[in-house]
Design an enzyme around this catalytic site. Sequence first.
Site, PDB file in Angstrom:
ATOM      1  N   GLU A   1      -0.434  -8.663   5.242  1.00 43.53           N
ATOM      2  CA  GLU A   1      -0.185  -8.824   6.674  1.00 43.53           C
ATOM      3  C   GLU A   1      -1.472  -8.941   7.478  1.00 43.53           C
ATOM      4  O   GLU A   1      -1.448  -9.369   8.643  1.00 43.53           O
ATOM      5  CB  GLU A   1       0.678  -7.662   7.208  1.00 43.53           C
ATOM      6  CG  GLU A   1      -0.042  -6.342   7.418  1.00 43.53           C
ATOM      7  CD  GLU A   1      -0.214  -5.523   6.153  1.00 43.53           C
ATOM      8  OE1 GLU A   1      -0.563  -4.329   6.265  1.00 43.53           O
ATOM      9  OE2 GLU A   1      -0.029  -6.064   5.041  1.00 43.53           O
TER      10      GLU A   1
ATOM     11  N   CYS B   1       0.836  -1.201   0.000  1.00 44.38           N
ATOM     12  CA  CYS B   1       0.000   0.000   0.000  1.00 44.38           C
ATOM     13  C   CYS B   1       0.875   1.258   0.000  1.00 44.38           C
ATOM     14  O   CYS B   1       1.451   1.597  -1.013  1.00 44.38           O
ATOM     15  CB  CYS B   1      -0.984  -0.044   1.172  1.00 44.38           C
ATOM     16  SG  CYS B   1      -2.344   1.139   1.044  1.00 44.38           S
TER      17      CYS B   1
ATOM     18  N   HIS C   1      -3.258  -5.669   1.494  1.00 45.10           N
ATOM     19  CA  HIS C   1      -2.460  -5.845   2.708  1.00 45.10           C
ATOM     20  C   HIS C   1      -2.355  -7.320   3.113  1.00 45.10           C
ATOM     21  O   HIS C   1      -3.181  -7.823   3.881  1.00 45.10           O
ATOM     22  CB  HIS C   1      -3.098  -5.078   3.856  1.00 45.10           C
ATOM     23  CG  HIS C   1      -2.927  -3.599   3.778  1.00 45.10           C
ATOM     24  ND1 HIS C   1      -1.997  -2.906   4.528  1.00 45.10           N
ATOM     25  CD2 HIS C   1      -3.571  -2.672   3.029  1.00 45.10           C
ATOM     26  CE1 HIS C   1      -2.086  -1.612   4.256  1.00 45.10           C
ATOM     27  NE2 HIS C   1      -3.029  -1.443   3.347  1.00 45.10           N
TER      28      HIS C   1
END
Length: 245
Positions: free
Chosen positions: A208, A97, A206
């Site tokens: 994560e 991002c 994302h």
Amino acid sequence: MTQGTAATGKRTVRIGVITWPGSLDDRDAQRAVRLAGAEPVALWHGSHDLEGVDALVLPGGFSYGDYLRSGAIAALSPIMAEVKDAAAKGMPVLGICNGFQMLVEAHLLPGGLIRNDHQHFVRRDQKLTVANSDTAWTNTFKTGQEIVIPLKNGEGGYIADDETLDRLEGEGLVAFRYAGVNPNGSLRDIAGVANEAANVVGLMPHPEHATEPGFGPDTSAAMRSGIDGLGFFASAIAAVARVAA
């Protein structure tokens, strides 16, 4: 992939996560690294020391409040000189991002990122198609595989001129495409790209946030059970291990 310690030779794989003023997802990225089995190393944007890490993550957030352009100021941070040098030497580097925005601003990846075409911030669990499984961050996936990764951005529209887009597609440098819906108007549905050496990857979603059961996207098996994001960090560990072998 279960939590544990990943080692290459006699040394644990160490993945640095850089923090800037305005970073929001640095701790999440550190946790994802740990869940994948490597050792996360917190790095500071004002430092010139990468502390001997094997790979790097530039996390999401709003560095410097997105002033000027998203990622533009962060791309001039002191540590970016070391990031560029490490990337040129083949170190795996992932921009997520805002980190992707930094990589294009630093010219480590081609193209640019602009305001979403609908002019609104978007937050959703996003389907992606893996377009290139031969990079340092995608080698545990299969080309054509569909994964689900959370997305949250206001300036996520990927742009480039036609010549660059044709080159990216012709050379297999498109890493991910949006599937089902294009959430931000990115040209040719591009969600992420890689450099020619395949060690630097940037994407808007994302990974994560999809690494731990109970906290990821919904799947057909159970709510919040999606862990497709672990594959990114497991891929980096595998890439480092291959170099060290």
